[in-house]
Design a protein around this motif. Structure first.
Motif, PDB file in Angstrom:
ATOM      1  N   VAL A   1       0.666  -1.071  -0.066  1.00 25.44           N
ATOM      2  CA  VAL A   1      -0.028   0.070   0.013  1.00 25.44           C
ATOM      3  C   VAL A   1       0.827   1.315  -0.107  1.00 25.44           C
ATOM      4  CG1 VAL A   1      -1.637   1.416   1.289  1.00 25.44           C
ATOM      5  CG2 VAL A   1      -2.020  -1.210   1.101  1.00 25.44           C
ATOM      6  N   LEU A   2       2.101   1.359   0.866  1.00 24.83           N
ATOM      7  CA  LEU A   2       2.698   2.382   0.870  1.00 24.83           C
ATOM      8  C   LEU A   2       3.384   2.647  -0.568  1.00 24.83           C
ATOM      9  CD1 LEU A   2       2.526   2.147   3.929  1.00 24.83           C
ATOM     10  CD2 LEU A   2       4.949   2.705   4.180  1.00 24.83           C
ATOM     11  N   LEU A   3       3.767   1.642  -1.217  1.00 23.52           N
ATOM     12  CA  LEU A   3       4.562   1.860  -2.577  1.00 23.52           C
ATOM     13  C   LEU A   3       3.638   2.096  -3.672  1.00 23.52           C
ATOM     14  CD1 LEU A   3       7.311  -1.032  -2.103  1.00 23.52           C
ATOM     15  CD2 LEU A   3       7.668   1.435  -2.287  1.00 23.52           C
ATOM     16  N   ALA A   4       2.287   1.595  -3.651  1.00 23.23           N
ATOM     17  CA  ALA A   4       1.228   1.750  -4.786  1.00 23.23           C
ATOM     18  C   ALA A   4       0.644   3.199  -4.553  1.00 23.23           C
ATOM     19  CB  ALA A   4       0.512   0.553  -4.842  1.00 23.23           C
ATOM     20  N   ASP A   5       0.131   3.256  -3.066  1.00 23.64           N
ATOM     21  CA  ASP A   5      -0.900   4.374  -2.861  1.00 23.64           C
ATOM     22  C   ASP A   5      -0.277   5.649  -2.480  1.00 23.64           C
ATOM     23  OD1 ASP A   5      -2.851   2.440  -3.905  1.00 23.64           O
ATOM     24  OD2 ASP A   5      -3.051   1.672  -1.927  1.00 23.64           O
ATOM     25  N   CYS A   6       0.879   5.415  -1.942  1.00 24.06           N
ATOM     26  CA  CYS A   6       1.589   6.533  -1.424  1.00 24.06           C
ATOM     27  C   CYS A   6       2.860   7.009  -2.041  1.00 24.06           C
ATOM     28  CB  CYS A   6       1.921   6.499   0.024  1.00 24.06           C
ATOM     29  SG  CYS A   6       0.535   6.068   1.034  1.00 24.06           S
ATOM     30  N   ASP A   7       2.885   6.658  -3.380  1.00 26.90           N
ATOM     31  CA  ASP A   7       4.094   6.603  -4.206  1.00 26.90           C
ATOM     32  C   ASP A   7       4.478   8.300  -4.711  1.00 26.90           C
ATOM     33  OD1 ASP A   7       1.468   6.649  -5.766  1.00 26.90           O
ATOM     34  OD2 ASP A   7       2.746   6.288  -7.533  1.00 26.90           O
ATOM     35  N   ALA A   8       3.686   9.090  -4.261  1.00 23.33           N
ATOM     36  CA  ALA A   8       3.938  10.454  -4.610  1.00 23.33           C
ATOM     37  C   ALA A   8       5.105  10.781  -3.465  1.00 23.33           C
ATOM     38  CB  ALA A   8       2.737  11.223  -4.542  1.00 23.33           C
ATOM     39  N   LEU A   9       5.113  10.037  -2.485  1.00 22.04           N
ATOM     40  CA  LEU A   9       5.970  10.318  -1.205  1.00 22.04           C
ATOM     41  C   LEU A   9       7.080   9.159  -1.281  1.00 22.04           C
ATOM     42  CD1 LEU A   9       3.584  11.466   1.595  1.00 22.04           C
ATOM     43  CD2 LEU A   9       4.815  13.009  -0.073  1.00 22.04           C
TER      44      LEU A   9
END
Length: 581
Positions: free
Chosen positions: A481-489
């Motif tokens: 989830v962090l890599l796919a959905d928070c990828d702007a950061l």
């Protein structure tokens, strides 16, 4: 016929073995990991055509590719084998090879197996004190290394453990076999099916590296279908970014050698090195651990170097969708590339498709190869942590409880396989081997679940499960989830469990690397974005985020895997110390 866009020449014949030759290899009873080069030479009429490429950068900064044919490799192998034989190496003896990645350690593997010896391939990035302990455990009779200075110093302090020889790789390369080196009367060595032909150390992400045995027949079992089902058209080229001291790199080199598939054997996995070689070699396939795919998937996409790529092959740890979805936008799929590992003989009447396919294989040295495979294309729906169904070589795959009983579909348990490709066990450690055997299965060390369609979902390594007071939290879906959905950061991340206050159990902590264009982002910013996305996915919230702003704050093992054990130790008092937050 060669591809007219080839940077390697427009008139050279293809080195790829004809289909009839590849079919013959599939049924050859004596073929195995100890003699695959000789079998390739026997059946491939293109044995004198270069197929294995090494690379370097010249004084002007240009990439230089050097090709080696099957016959070239055999000549180098025999010269190296003569040196080893002259230095007393005999069948069954383990010899350490501590040489920088690339083609060179593979040549030593070929030489030692041709003598019936057991090469212990060691990644030269292994921490030195760990390396000495590992070599002592294996009991090597000799060491060949790029630099023996520190090893020699260590053995001066412990002379009883010193191997018979410590030699520079340059000494082997300079050996005049014609003047001084006779090979044994029976050469190459004839292996029995169960003979050990190699020792591969684990990544050490969970502790001191284990020494996995590879057997002659076992390491070939399961790869036979690749002779006709691995893409091997005249225009195909493979870029192998695997560590070639690892089973993954050896597996792809074995396959490429038997196919005669043009392959550049990379000596470095960093993007700054990889991208110029991609542009010079123009691969149609790229094989790697996730480490390089992370780099290629972040920042500006390598559009030019990946222009001809139709397939990305990942093994070891399964890759993350956040990176996969960027890579499959690159390249081009030729007509007929309709199934994984396969360019069918009868092509479908369809135009080339934009984008590429990512074949995510879950495997390990112990499994012998990737035994599960999930294919993602630009058209695929997201399916977090799905590694697909087991390959046909797997006799049985199951999710077990601690007592070895299969659990119902949808229930999380221990991933287990029964396959002829599995390792015979760990060198000099029968007790450790037995700990991975349960109810006739080999435990992979992973936590997984199977769905109603028979597909497996990889959730964590058993040692990385986070035991919170509310129940287990699996780190890999959180990372997804962090890599796919928070990828702007978030560019990359690792989620670990660290002790909470009394009665809290462990608490989830994410150590993240930021995207390059958001350097001022705070830990609070990432935590807020991450927990919002995790809540939307129905997953547990993070207790904290720490930003890794230097490579030292995001420690990698010798194969490029994040060392979660080091992160757990580093932040062990984060929630229990008065000054932890």
């Amino acid at each position: 016929m060669s591809d007219p866009s080839s940077p390697l020449g427009t008139t050279a014949p293809s080195p790829i073995a004809p289909l009839a030759a590849r079919e013959r290899l599939m049924a050859e009873p004596g073929l195995g990991a100890g003699n695959f080069l000789d079998h390739a030479i026997t059946v491939n009429p293109n044995r004198a055509v270069p197929f294995a490429y090494s690379h370097h950068t010249d004084h002007r900064g240009a990439v230089v590719l050097r090709g080696h044919s099957l016959l070239d490799l055999a000549a180098l192998r025999d010269r190296y084998a003569a040196w080893y034989h002259a230095n007393g190496v005999r069948p069954g003896e383990p010899v350490a090879v501590v040489i920088a990645e690339g083609l060179e350690p593979l040549l030593h593997f070929l030489a030692l197996t041709a003598l019936g010896a057991v090469p212990a391939l060691v990644n030269d990035a292994m921490r030195h004190d760990v390396m000495v302990r590992y070599l002592n455990h294996v009991g090597v009779v000799g060491v060949v290394a790029d630099d023996t200075t520190r090893l020699a110093a260590a053995y001066r302090q412990d002379p009883q453990r010193r191997p018979r020889f410590l030699a520079l790789a340059a000494e082997v390369q300079a050996f005049d076999a014609d003047a001084a080196g006779a090979l044994p009367a029976e050469y190459p060595h004839r292996h029995a099916p169960h003979d050990v032909v190699g020792l591969i150390h684990s990544s050490g992400t969970t502790g001191t590296p284990k020494s996995t045995m590879l057997a002659h027949r076992q390491f070939w079992d399961g790869k036979q279908p690749r002779m006709v089902r691995f893409p091997a058209e005249p225009y195909d080229r493979l870029m192998s970014l695997m560590p070639h001291t690892h089973a993954g790199g050896l597996s792809y080199f074995l396959t490429a050698t038997l196919l005669g598939l043009p392959t550049v054997v990379m000596a470095d996995w960093r993007r700054s090195v990889v991208e110029p070689v991609m542009e010079a070699f123009r691969p149609t396939m790229v094989a790697s651990f996730p480490r390089t795919f992370v780099e290629l998937a972040t920042g500006e996409p390598p559009v030019k170097g990946a222009a001809k790529v139709h397939s990305w092959f990942n093994t070891g740890d399964s890759a993350h969708y956040g990176h996969i979805r960027r890579l499959v936008r690159l390249g081009e799929r030729p007509a007929g590339l309709i199934r994984p590992w396969l360019l069918p003989q009868e092509r479908a009447e369809q135009p080339a498709l934009p984008g590429s396919q990512f074949v995510d294989g879950l495997g390990s040295s112990e499994m012998g190869m990737a035994l599960f495979g999930q294919v993602t294309t630009p058209e695929s729906a997201r399916d977090d942590r799905c590694v697909g169904k087991p390959l046909e070589v797997v006799r049985r795959a199951a999710v077990l409880d601690q007592d070895g009983h299969e659990v119902p579909d949808g229930t999380v348990g221990l991933l287990a396989i029964d396959s002829p490709s599995r390792t015979p066990g760990y060198w000099n450690n029968e007790r450790l081997t037995a700990s991975f055997e349960l109810a006739g299965y080999w435990l992979t060390g992973d936590v997984a679940r199977r769905d109603a369609e028979g597909r497996f979902h990889h959730l964590d390594r058993t040692v990385d499960v986070i035991d919170t007071s509310a129940g287990p939290v699996y780190s890999l879906p959180v990372e997804e989830v962090l890599l796919a959905d928070c990828d702007a950061l978030v560019r990359d991340c690792s989620v670990v469990g660290v002790p909470g206050a009394a009665g809290e159990g462990q608490r989830p902590l994410a150590v993240v690397q930021l995207q390059h264009d958001v350097p001022d982002t705070t830990e609070a910013d990432v935590l807020e974005a991450a927990n919002k996305a995790l809540a939307g996915a129905g997953l547990a919230a993070l207790a904290a985020v720490r930003i890794a702003r230097t490579p030292e704050e995001f420690p990698l093992g010798p194969t490029g895997k994040v060392l979660k054990r080091e992160l757990r130790t580093r932040f062990a008092t984060l929630f229990t110390s008065a000054t932890g937050q």
